[in-house]
Design an enzyme around this catalytic site. Sequence first.
Site, short mmCIF file in Angstrom:
data_model
loop_
_atom_site.label_atom_id
_atom_site.label_comp_id
_atom_site.label_asym_id
_atom_site.label_seq_id
_atom_site.Cartn_x
_atom_site.Cartn_y
_atom_site.Cartn_z
N LYS A 1 0.84 -1.19 0.00
CA LYS A 1 0.00 0.00 0.00
C LYS A 1 0.88 1.25 0.00
O LYS A 1 1.93 1.29 0.67
CB LYS A 1 -0.90 -0.04 1.25
CG LYS A 1 -1.96 1.04 1.33
CD LYS A 1 -2.82 0.79 2.56
CE LYS A 1 -3.88 1.86 2.77
NZ LYS A 1 -4.69 1.58 3.99
N SER B 1 -9.48 1.63 3.40
CA SER B 1 -8.65 2.41 2.50
C SER B 1 -7.63 1.57 1.72
O SER B 1 -7.01 2.08 0.78
CB SER B 1 -7.89 3.48 3.30
OG SER B 1 -7.01 2.89 4.25
N SER C 1 -9.91 -0.95 7.32
CA SER C 1 -9.25 -0.70 6.04
C SER C 1 -8.50 -1.88 5.46
O SER C 1 -8.06 -1.82 4.32
CB SER C 1 -8.31 0.50 6.17
OG SER C 1 -9.06 1.69 6.30
#
Length: 529
Positions: free
Chosen positions: A115, A196, A220
């Site tokens: 990420k 996210s 997330s």
Amino acid sequence: MKRREFVQLGAALGATAAVGAAGIHPALAAAPANDAILEAGVQAQQEAMRSGKLTAQELAKRYLARIESIDRAGPRLRSVIETNPDALAIAAERDRERKVGKLRGPLHGIPVLLKDNIATADRMSTTAGSLALDGVRAQKDAHIVALLREAGAVILGKTNLSEWANMRSTRSSSGWSGRGGQTRNPYALDRNTSGSSSGSGAAMAASLATLAVGTETDGSIVSPASTCGIVGIKPTLGLVSRSGIIPIAHSQDTAGPMTRTVADAALLLAAMSGADARDGATKDARVADYAAALRSDSLRGKRLGVARNFFGSNELVDAVIEKELALLAAQGAILVDVEVPNTDKYNDSELAVLLHEFRPDLEAWLAAYAPHAPVKSMADVIAFNVKHAAQEMPHFGQEHLIAAQAKPGLEAREYKEALANNLRYSREEGIDKVMREHKLDALVAPTGGPAWLTDYVNGDHYGGSFSSPAAVAGYPHVTVPAGQVRGLPVGLSFVGGAWSEAALIGMAYAYEQASRRRRAPTYPATLTL
């Protein structure tokens, strides 16, 4: 707690109106069959490399080609924000090491996506999706990145995310960032990935790498994992170092695995876990042998609390999960209907803690990992967004950034009282209480709802979610694909007390082996009504 705007969880009840996929994406229908080795997991890829049928460099090349054909062309998922220009050279070095008998472990030569809030001291940027950090290279690796390099993993690239890990606006669209655009769900391209860790979820569903790493503050990891039909593990706070990860709040932030199988998630978690002198929360980390937990009989005799107060948001999801509960019982689990107590008592205080911690934690990261960045503070980020509003705020604003900027320091009474409240009602009077009173080994519930239509007018549309109790407590949470609602994946969650990752992984693996619910996506443009 019920879902709020700062975390991306669940899905709209409106998703239940869909009745089927509109068909495979035409770009894929005309393409050759998927490369089976790219869908395969760590064990199969390692066996292919051991036998000489595959090299790490060839594996990385195939994934990079798939990213070009599916992520940047064809369905255009926009899940990978940047590929590593050194990936093939790293893979070639892993091949040279293999030839001379130097194997670093189970992840030797295995491609991993990170990420884009995880610092890498290489030629890639670390931006949290913000154009304010576009082109900014971190001065040093995050601790987990150093561990993955030592384990022999090939860092293939960075994944898109909800900008600033979705701590930007009260009306945001999950999976959108100024730098990466909108990530799209492989199971219906007009639907959301949740967030996210949106890019990590979509990339794993689309087999764009073997493994991916996400981060979670509340939902997330587990929400995009559920929405994208993959496995996600949100570890106990302190099992995995937070050093080098662009933060929201140190009280709840953690990185974790996002993979297509429980076995792969266990191997990735093992490689990422352990003490880090730069992160005091890890000094008492209880790392276990997660691979040894992968037993198909791990559900036998386990007492599972069915968290009934996390059902009822979507009757179609409930129907799917009820069938899976019967499967758990068939595998020898003892099911006990329970309610997780006091989940309504940290609704407001959770957000208060996140807002208090966000500004000082972000500014500390900028000073330590990107002192050369053009932004030095939360105020600088807010000003950058205003100056570049056409690129950074075409759909929604930055209410959470402004609220975090206005909060006083971590010595404020309001902050300390909110944090104490969170820990009291999520731990000793929450998860610990229900597990102790019913002598439970884990809690189970639907992870959340199916994917909603991406909507820039109203923002995200939330359904139910089981993320907050474990997130606020800092306890582990594992989600596994449990089936689909009209073509859209949903997950089954296993939640336990602190440091219970090995037990949860064992139960999740036994369920996964008995159910085999994951189905690869076909990238339809939409779902038919």
